[in-house]
Scaffold this motif. Structure first.
Motif, short mmCIF file in Angstrom:
data_model
loop_
_atom_site.label_atom_id
_atom_site.label_comp_id
_atom_site.label_asym_id
_atom_site.label_seq_id
_atom_site.Cartn_x
_atom_site.Cartn_y
_atom_site.Cartn_z
N VAL A 1 0.85 -1.19 0.00
CA VAL A 1 0.00 0.00 0.00
C VAL A 1 0.89 1.24 0.00
N THR A 2 0.55 2.21 -0.85
CA THR A 2 1.25 3.50 -0.85
C THR A 2 0.24 4.61 -0.62
N LEU A 3 0.49 5.44 0.37
CA LEU A 3 -0.40 6.54 0.76
C LEU A 3 0.38 7.85 0.63
N LYS A 4 -0.17 8.82 -0.10
CA LYS A 4 0.52 10.09 -0.30
C LYS A 4 -0.45 11.25 -0.12
N GLN A 5 0.09 12.35 0.36
CA GLN A 5 -0.68 13.59 0.48
C GLN A 5 0.23 14.76 0.16
N ILE A 6 -0.21 15.62 -0.75
CA ILE A 6 0.50 16.87 -1.06
C ILE A 6 -0.45 18.02 -0.76
N ASN A 7 -0.02 18.94 0.08
CA ASN A 7 -0.81 20.14 0.38
C ASN A 7 -0.17 21.35 -0.27
N GLU A 8 -0.90 21.98 -1.16
CA GLU A 8 -0.40 23.16 -1.87
C GLU A 8 -0.63 24.38 -0.97
N GLU A 9 0.44 24.83 -0.35
CA GLU A 9 0.35 25.85 0.68
C GLU A 9 -0.14 27.20 0.13
N SER A 10 -0.86 27.91 0.99
CA SER A 10 -1.39 29.22 0.57
C SER A 10 -0.56 30.39 1.10
N ILE A 11 0.19 30.19 2.20
CA ILE A 11 0.98 31.30 2.75
C ILE A 11 2.48 31.01 2.76
N HIS A 12 2.86 29.80 2.35
CA HIS A 12 4.28 29.45 2.25
C HIS A 12 4.64 29.28 0.77
N GLN A 13 5.93 29.40 0.47
CA GLN A 13 6.37 29.20 -0.90
C GLN A 13 6.61 27.74 -1.22
N HIS A 14 6.57 26.89 -0.19
CA HIS A 14 6.76 25.45 -0.41
C HIS A 14 5.43 24.73 -0.24
N ASN A 15 5.37 23.51 -0.72
CA ASN A 15 4.23 22.63 -0.46
C ASN A 15 4.62 21.63 0.64
N ALA A 16 3.61 21.11 1.32
CA ALA A 16 3.84 20.10 2.34
C ALA A 16 3.55 18.72 1.75
N PHE A 17 4.38 17.73 2.11
CA PHE A 17 4.26 16.40 1.53
C PHE A 17 4.44 15.34 2.60
N ALA A 18 3.62 14.30 2.55
CA ALA A 18 3.78 13.15 3.45
C ALA A 18 3.49 11.89 2.66
N GLU A 19 4.20 10.81 3.01
CA GLU A 19 4.03 9.55 2.28
C GLU A 19 4.29 8.39 3.23
N ARG A 20 3.55 7.32 3.05
CA ARG A 20 3.77 6.08 3.80
C ARG A 20 3.63 4.91 2.83
N THR A 21 4.68 4.09 2.75
CA THR A 21 4.65 2.87 1.96
C THR A 21 4.85 1.69 2.90
N ALA A 22 3.93 0.74 2.87
CA ALA A 22 3.99 -0.38 3.79
C ALA A 22 3.15 -1.53 3.25
N THR A 23 3.25 -2.67 3.90
CA THR A 23 2.34 -3.77 3.59
C THR A 23 1.11 -3.64 4.49
N MET A 24 0.04 -4.32 4.10
CA MET A 24 -1.16 -4.30 4.93
C MET A 24 -0.87 -4.86 6.32
N GLY A 25 0.00 -5.87 6.39
CA GLY A 25 0.35 -6.46 7.68
C GLY A 25 1.05 -5.46 8.58
N GLU A 26 1.95 -4.67 8.03
CA GLU A 26 2.66 -3.66 8.82
C GLU A 26 1.69 -2.61 9.34
N LEU A 27 0.78 -2.16 8.49
CA LEU A 27 -0.20 -1.16 8.92
C LEU A 27 -1.11 -1.72 10.00
N ARG A 28 -1.54 -2.97 9.83
CA ARG A 28 -2.41 -3.59 10.84
C ARG A 28 -1.70 -3.69 12.19
#
Length: 246
Positions: free
Chosen positions: A211-238
Motif C-alpha cells: 500500500v502506498t499513501l501520499k498527500q500533497i498540500n499546496e500551501e497558501s501562505i508558504h512558498q513550499h508545499n507540504a508532503f507526506a508519504e507512507r509505503t507499507a504492507t497491509m500487515g505492517e499497517l495492521r
C-alpha cells in the motif's frame, strides 16, 4: 503492442487493473525474448456528487490509475496495482491555535469571562490558512480480488479537512468552510487517517499486499508545499494500528 491493446480494449472494461494484467501477459506471450512486461494506465473517472447544503447534483472528475507487472519463467508472477488521486482541502491546525489565542485575548479585553470566551471559540470556526490537498492511495491486488475505486476515493476525501466541489452556492460554501475549519489537519494527519481507513475498509486483503499513501498540500501562505508519504504492507499497517489501541 498496438494489436494487443486493440484486442484487449475491444471488449467492455470493468476493472482497469485486470486490463493492465491481461495486456502484460499478452505482451510476454507475443515477445518470446522478453522476460518482463510493465503496463501502466491512467484515466478520468466521473463521480456523481450532491452539494452539502443545497443538495444540487454535480459531477466531479477524479484521476484513477492502474499498473501491472508480469514476469515470465519458472518464478513468474503477475502483480497488479490500482489507485486514485483526489482533490480536497485542509485547514492548518497550527495557525488556527495562534488565531484562537489572539481571539481569546480580545474577548477577555471586551469583558467576557474566560469560560464564556472558550465556549464561544469552541462554537465558531476559527480562522486559519487553507491548502488544496491532493491525496492518493495505491493498493496491490492479488489473484482476482477486486479493490473498489469508489471506496478508495471516499477514503481519500474523508481523510482531509473537507471535500471540494465543482459547483457550490453560498450556503454550500459556508458549510464547506465551517466543516474544514472544524476539522483542521496537518499533511501527515491525512496520511495517518488514510492508513487507518484503508485497513478498516480492505480487511480481506492479505498481509503482504503493498500500500502506498501520499498527500500533497499546496500551501497558501508558504512558498513550499507540504508532503507526506507512507509505503507499507497491509500487515505492517495492521500491526502499527493494533499497537496504538493497546
Amino acid at each position: 503492442i498496438d494489436e494487443v491493446l486493440e484486442d484487449a480494449i475491444n471488449r467492455p472494461v470493468y476493472v482497469i487493473e485486470e486490463l493492465c494484467g491481461e495486456i502484460a501477459k499478452r505482451l510476454l506471450a507475443r515477445h518470446e525474448y522478453a522476460t518482463r512486461a510493465e503496463v501502466k494506465m491512467k484515466s478520468e473517472y466521473i463521480v456523481r456528487r450532491q452539494t452539502p447544503f443545497t443538495r444540487a447534483t454535480c459531477q466531479e472528475v477524479v484521476d484513477i490509475f492502474a499498473e501491472a507487472v508480469a514476469r515470465a519463467g519458472p518464478a513468474g508472477y503477475l502483480r497488479k496495482t490500482v489507485g486514485a488521486e483526489v482533490m480536497g482541502m485542509t485547514a492548518c491546525p497550527c495557525a488556527q491555535e495562534i488565531m484562537k489565542e489572539q481571539a481569546k485575548s480580545e474577548l477577555l479585553k471586551a469583558g467576557l469571562s474566560e469560560d464564556a470566551a472558550l465556549d464561544l471559540l469552541t462554537r465558531l470556526p476559527m480562522a486559519t490558512h487553507n491548502q488544496r490537498g491532493r491525496g492518493s492511495i495505491s493498493i496491490e491486488v492479488r489473484d482476482r480480488r477486486c479493490v473498489s475505486i469508489d471506496r478508495i476515493i471516499n477514503i481519500i476525501e474523508e481523510s482531509m479537512s473537507s471535500k471540494v466541489y465543482g459547483l457550490l452556492k453560498r450556503p454550500d460554501e459556508a458549510l464547506v468552510v465551517s466543516r474544514a475549519h472544524s476539522n483542521p489537519r496537518f499533511v501527515e494527519d491525512c496520511v495517518r487517517t488514510m492508513a487507518q481507513k484503508t485497513v478498516e475498509a480492505f480487511c480481506d486483503l492479505p498481509d503482504d499486499a503493498a500500500v502506498t499513501l501520499k498527500q500533497i498540500n499546496e500551501e497558501s501562505i508558504h512558498q513550499h508545499n507540504a508532503f507526506a508519504e507512507r509505503t507499507a504492507t497491509m500487515g505492517e499497517l495492521r500491526a502499527e494500528l493494533a499497537s496504538l489501541k493497546v
